[in-house]
Design an enzyme around this catalytic site. Sequence first.
Site, PDB file in Angstrom:
ATOM      1  N   ARG A 112      82.964  -0.262  36.509  1.00  0.00           N
ATOM      2  CA  ARG A 112      82.817   0.652  37.667  1.00  0.00           C
ATOM      3  C   ARG A 112      83.073   2.113  37.320  1.00  0.00           C
ATOM      4  NH1 ARG A 112      85.665  -3.398  40.439  1.00  0.00           N
ATOM      5  NH2 ARG A 112      84.215  -4.903  41.315  1.00  0.00           N
ATOM      6  N   LYS A 134      72.500  13.630  37.113  1.00  0.00           N
ATOM      7  CA  LYS A 134      71.487  12.577  37.293  1.00  0.00           C
ATOM      8  C   LYS A 134      71.463  11.719  36.035  1.00  0.00           C
ATOM      9  CE  LYS A 134      68.157  14.777  40.400  1.00  0.00           C
ATOM     10  NZ  LYS A 134      66.743  15.207  40.528  1.00  0.00           N
ATOM     11  N   GLU A 176      61.835  24.914  30.657  1.00  0.00           N
ATOM     12  CA  GLU A 176      62.834  24.786  31.735  1.00  0.00           C
ATOM     13  C   GLU A 176      63.701  26.057  31.818  1.00  0.00           C
ATOM     14  OE1 GLU A 176      62.484  22.271  33.715  1.00  0.00           O
ATOM     15  OE2 GLU A 176      61.715  20.585  32.530  1.00  0.00           O
ATOM     16  N   LYS A 212      71.325  26.633  36.521  1.00  0.00           N
ATOM     17  CA  LYS A 212      71.263  25.188  36.846  1.00  0.00           C
ATOM     18  C   LYS A 212      72.572  24.739  37.502  1.00  0.00           C
ATOM     19  CE  LYS A 212      70.094  20.643  36.379  1.00  0.00           C
ATOM     20  NZ  LYS A 212      69.296  19.591  35.838  1.00  0.00           N
ATOM     21  N   GLU A 222      70.131  16.864  46.108  1.00  0.00           N
ATOM     22  CA  GLU A 222      68.733  17.305  46.279  1.00  0.00           C
ATOM     23  C   GLU A 222      68.260  17.232  47.725  1.00  0.00           C
ATOM     24  OE1 GLU A 222      66.383  16.273  42.872  1.00  0.00           O
ATOM     25  OE2 GLU A 222      64.528  16.680  43.939  1.00  0.00           O
ATOM     26  N   ARG A 226      68.296  22.140  45.518  1.00  0.00           N
ATOM     27  CA  ARG A 226      67.992  21.528  44.209  1.00  0.00           C
ATOM     28  C   ARG A 226      66.488  21.291  44.035  1.00  0.00           C
ATOM     29  NH1 ARG A 226      71.741  17.100  40.981  1.00  0.00           N
ATOM     30  NH2 ARG A 226      70.547  17.161  39.065  1.00  0.00           N
ATOM     31  N   ASN A 230      62.083  21.843  41.137  1.00  0.00           N
ATOM     32  CA  ASN A 230      60.805  21.130  40.974  1.00  0.00           C
ATOM     33  C   ASN A 230      59.619  22.069  40.785  1.00  0.00           C
ATOM     34  OD1 ASN A 230      62.097  18.681  41.259  1.00  0.00           O
ATOM     35  ND2 ASN A 230      61.836  18.624  43.478  1.00  0.00           N
ATOM     36  N   HIS A 233      56.571  21.205  38.672  1.00  0.00           N
ATOM     37  CA  HIS A 233      56.676  19.781  38.346  1.00  0.00           C
ATOM     38  C   HIS A 233      55.714  18.893  39.135  1.00  0.00           C
ATOM     39  CE1 HIS A 233      60.043  21.013  35.958  1.00  0.00           C
ATOM     40  NE2 HIS A 233      60.352  19.779  35.620  1.00  0.00           N
ATOM     41  N   HIS A 237      53.892  17.085  36.388  1.00  0.00           N
ATOM     42  CA  HIS A 237      54.089  15.638  36.212  1.00  0.00           C
ATOM     43  C   HIS A 237      52.760  14.907  36.187  1.00  0.00           C
ATOM     44  CE1 HIS A 237      58.559  15.103  37.392  1.00  0.00           C
ATOM     45  NE2 HIS A 237      58.393  15.058  36.091  1.00  0.00           N
ATOM     46  N   HIS A 253      56.801  16.876  27.991  1.00  0.00           N
ATOM     47  CA  HIS A 253      57.153  17.245  29.365  1.00  0.00           C
ATOM     48  C   HIS A 253      57.068  18.766  29.572  1.00  0.00           C
ATOM     49  CE1 HIS A 253      59.258  17.154  33.210  1.00  0.00           C
ATOM     50  NE2 HIS A 253      60.088  18.076  32.746  1.00  0.00           N
TER      51      HIS A 253
HETATM   52  N1  LIG Z   1      69.285  13.961  33.995  1.00  0.00           N
HETATM   53  C1  LIG Z   1      68.534  15.026  34.217  1.00  0.00           C
HETATM   54  O1  LIG Z   1      68.803  15.836  35.106  1.00  0.00           O
HETATM   55  C2  LIG Z   1      67.347  15.255  33.340  1.00  0.00           C
HETATM   56  C3  LIG Z   1      66.660  16.478  33.390  1.00  0.00           C
HETATM   57  C4  LIG Z   1      65.583  16.667  32.539  1.00  0.00           C
HETATM   58  C5  LIG Z   1      65.200  15.654  31.672  1.00  0.00           C
HETATM   59  N2  LIG Z   1      65.883  14.478  31.654  1.00  0.00           N
HETATM   60  C6  LIG Z   1      65.513  13.394  30.730  1.00  0.00           C
HETATM   61  O2  LIG Z   1      65.709  13.880  29.411  1.00  0.00           O
HETATM   62  C7  LIG Z   1      64.832  13.177  28.543  1.00  0.00           C
HETATM   63  C8  LIG Z   1      64.185  14.184  27.611  1.00  0.00           C
HETATM   64  O3  LIG Z   1      65.187  14.877  26.909  1.00  0.00           O
HETATM   65  P1  LIG Z   1      64.917  15.519  25.471  1.00  0.00           P
HETATM   66  O4  LIG Z   1      63.707  16.350  25.541  1.00  0.00           O
HETATM   67  O5  LIG Z   1      66.184  16.099  25.032  1.00  0.00           O
HETATM   68  O6  LIG Z   1      64.479  14.243  24.625  1.00  0.00           O
HETATM   69  P2  LIG Z   1      65.184  13.331  23.511  1.00  0.00           P
HETATM   70  O7  LIG Z   1      66.569  12.986  23.865  1.00  0.00           O
HETATM   71  O8  LIG Z   1      64.225  12.194  23.298  1.00  0.00           O
HETATM   72  O9  LIG Z   1      65.180  14.269  22.227  1.00  0.00           O
HETATM   73  C9  LIG Z   1      63.960  14.684  21.658  1.00  0.00           C
HETATM   74  C10 LIG Z   1      63.892  14.354  20.175  1.00  0.00           C
HETATM   75  O10 LIG Z   1      64.720  15.243  19.437  1.00  0.00           O
HETATM   76  C11 LIG Z   1      65.592  14.509  18.582  1.00  0.00           C
HETATM   77  N3  LIG Z   1      66.774  15.329  18.440  1.00  0.00           N
HETATM   78  C12 LIG Z   1      67.761  15.528  19.339  1.00  0.00           C
HETATM   79  N4  LIG Z   1      68.614  16.474  18.911  1.00  0.00           N
HETATM   80  C13 LIG Z   1      68.194  16.873  17.699  1.00  0.00           C
HETATM   81  C14 LIG Z   1      68.641  17.848  16.769  1.00  0.00           C
HETATM   82  N5  LIG Z   1      69.688  18.615  17.041  1.00  0.00           N
HETATM   83  N6  LIG Z   1      67.964  17.984  15.613  1.00  0.00           N
HETATM   84  C15 LIG Z   1      66.862  17.227  15.353  1.00  0.00           C
HETATM   85  N7  LIG Z   1      66.372  16.321  16.212  1.00  0.00           N
HETATM   86  C16 LIG Z   1      67.023  16.138  17.373  1.00  0.00           C
HETATM   87  C17 LIG Z   1      65.772  13.193  19.282  1.00  0.00           C
HETATM   88  O11 LIG Z   1      66.184  12.184  18.394  1.00  0.00           O
HETATM   89  C18 LIG Z   1      64.378  12.943  19.837  1.00  0.00           C
HETATM   90  O12 LIG Z   1      63.552  12.411  18.840  1.00  0.00           O
HETATM   91  C19 LIG Z   1      63.871  12.406  29.406  1.00  0.00           C
HETATM   92  O13 LIG Z   1      64.232  11.056  29.394  1.00  0.00           O
HETATM   93  C20 LIG Z   1      64.067  13.002  30.793  1.00  0.00           C
HETATM   94  O14 LIG Z   1      63.834  12.066  31.819  1.00  0.00           O
HETATM   95  C21 LIG Z   1      66.944  14.274  32.464  1.00  0.00           C
HETATM   96 ZN   LIG Z   2      61.435  19.208  33.895  1.00  0.00          ZN
END
Ligand SMILES: NC(=O)c1ccc[n+]([C@@H]2O[C@H](COP(=O)([O-])OP(=O)(O)OC[C@H]3O[C@@H](n4cnc5c(N)ncnc54)[C@H](O)[C@@H]3O)[C@@H](O)[C@H]2O)c1
Ligand SMILES: [Zn+2]
Length: 349
Positions: A112, A134, A176, A212, A222, A226, A230, A233, A237, A253
């Site tokens: 939990r 999130k 972003e 942010k 949201e 918040r 978007n 997006h 998207h 993305h």
């Molecule tokens: N929770 C939220 O509010 C929120 C907001 C935006 C996006 N997201 C989520 O985030 C995800 C995308 O995040 P991302 O773009 O960071 O993707 P990711 O975590 O897949 O990282 C992208 C790539 O970079 C590599 N990597 C990470 N750090 C590195 C470094 N320092 N050096 C070399 N390689 C490195 C990773 O292994 C991966 O291959 C999606 O799943 C999306 O849904 C969440």
């Molecule tokens: Zn985004």
Amino acid sequence: MKEIIQKDFEIYFGSEVLEKLAEILINKEYSKIFVLVDNNTKIHCWPILSPYLVNVQLIEIEAGESHKNLQNAEKIWTKLQHYKADKHAVIINLGGGVISDLGGFVAATYKRGIDFINIPTTLLGMVDASIGGKLGIDLHAFKNAVGVIKNPKYIFIDPIFLNTLSAAEKRNGLAEVCKHALIDDKSLFEKLQLTENKETLDTLLFHSIKIKVKIVKKDPFEKDLRKTLNFGHTIGHAIETYSLKNDSNPLKHGEAIAIGMICEAYISVAIQGLANNELKKISQYFIDRFPKYKGKLPAQELIEYMRNDKKNEEGFINFTLLKKIGKAKINCHCHDELIAKSLDYYQHL
Ligand SMILES: NC(=O)c1ccc[n+]([C@@H]2O[C@H](COP(=O)([O-])OP(=O)(O)OC[C@H]3O[C@@H](n4cnc5c(N)ncnc54)[C@H](O)[C@@H]3O)[C@@H](O)[C@H]2O)c1
Ligand SMILES: [Zn+2]
């Protein structure tokens, strides 16, 4: 070191944050420390973090969105159980958004809820995914279908991790950063247009993070503000989904969102009075920094995707638009023809 201290979480930013982490961990007396990595952050980021930690258990998953799933959540829960993690254990998420979404979700649900700490290592993670609480996983093809909202205890952001990140991944986060400027702060957009050197980039990064934090603090669930996040997006998207289905090397993305921001700025001119010269500046910013999409963007198919968007209410496609650079307007609607025209506008740039 800069800091943002909130009621339920703290953010530390700069080149001394890992010392701060070590100090906090000593004082907190967690019963066990787990560090979640993917196969890339294990190679590039773990060697930077590990000198600051003792007695930790590393948990590794494969990198990439397709691994943000229930199988990996179960794998991590099982490891926690295997190592007899109790309510006073902590998970440190060392990676991009995939790691912080998944690791945070696992921590928020194990017994939990145990504490978790984010150390974002991608630009997108630093300015977006690690902040706002999130958390979640994808279910089959449905992105972020299962999840909860819970903040990490701490977020440690050290730009050193960006040194090993590819140019494409940096661009992904830059979209972003720029979005934060467009919806909330014209001065940040102006600085982004000018800047390239490392020191100012770090300052802009922190500026973007503050935006942010400000937004999610005022509206964590949201309900209204918040939704400004978007911007770009709704169309973005749809383009991301379309590209995933049709392209051998699909848009990331951030690349899709950059196109979405151009199109939605075009719509903003028509129905929110955004000035034409601001549309031009926005378009130019993204055209100069992001690759132009070569394929055709079919309006009807994209509009169908937009109709299925979970942001919609009462059957309308929901947009966040701009009244001007730095000022967003949520819950806007427009005719399908205008959406089609905005895609045309982008394709003729
Ligand atoms: N929770 C939220 O509010 C929120 C907001 C935006 C996006 N997201 C989520 O985030 C995800 C995308 O995040 P991302 O773009 O960071 O993707 P990711 O975590 O897949 O990282 C992208 C790539 O970079 C590599 N990597 C990470 N750090 C590195 C470094 N320092 N050096 C070399 N390689 C490195 C990773 O292994 C991966 O291959 C999606 O799943 C999306 O849904 C969440
Ligand atoms: Zn985004």
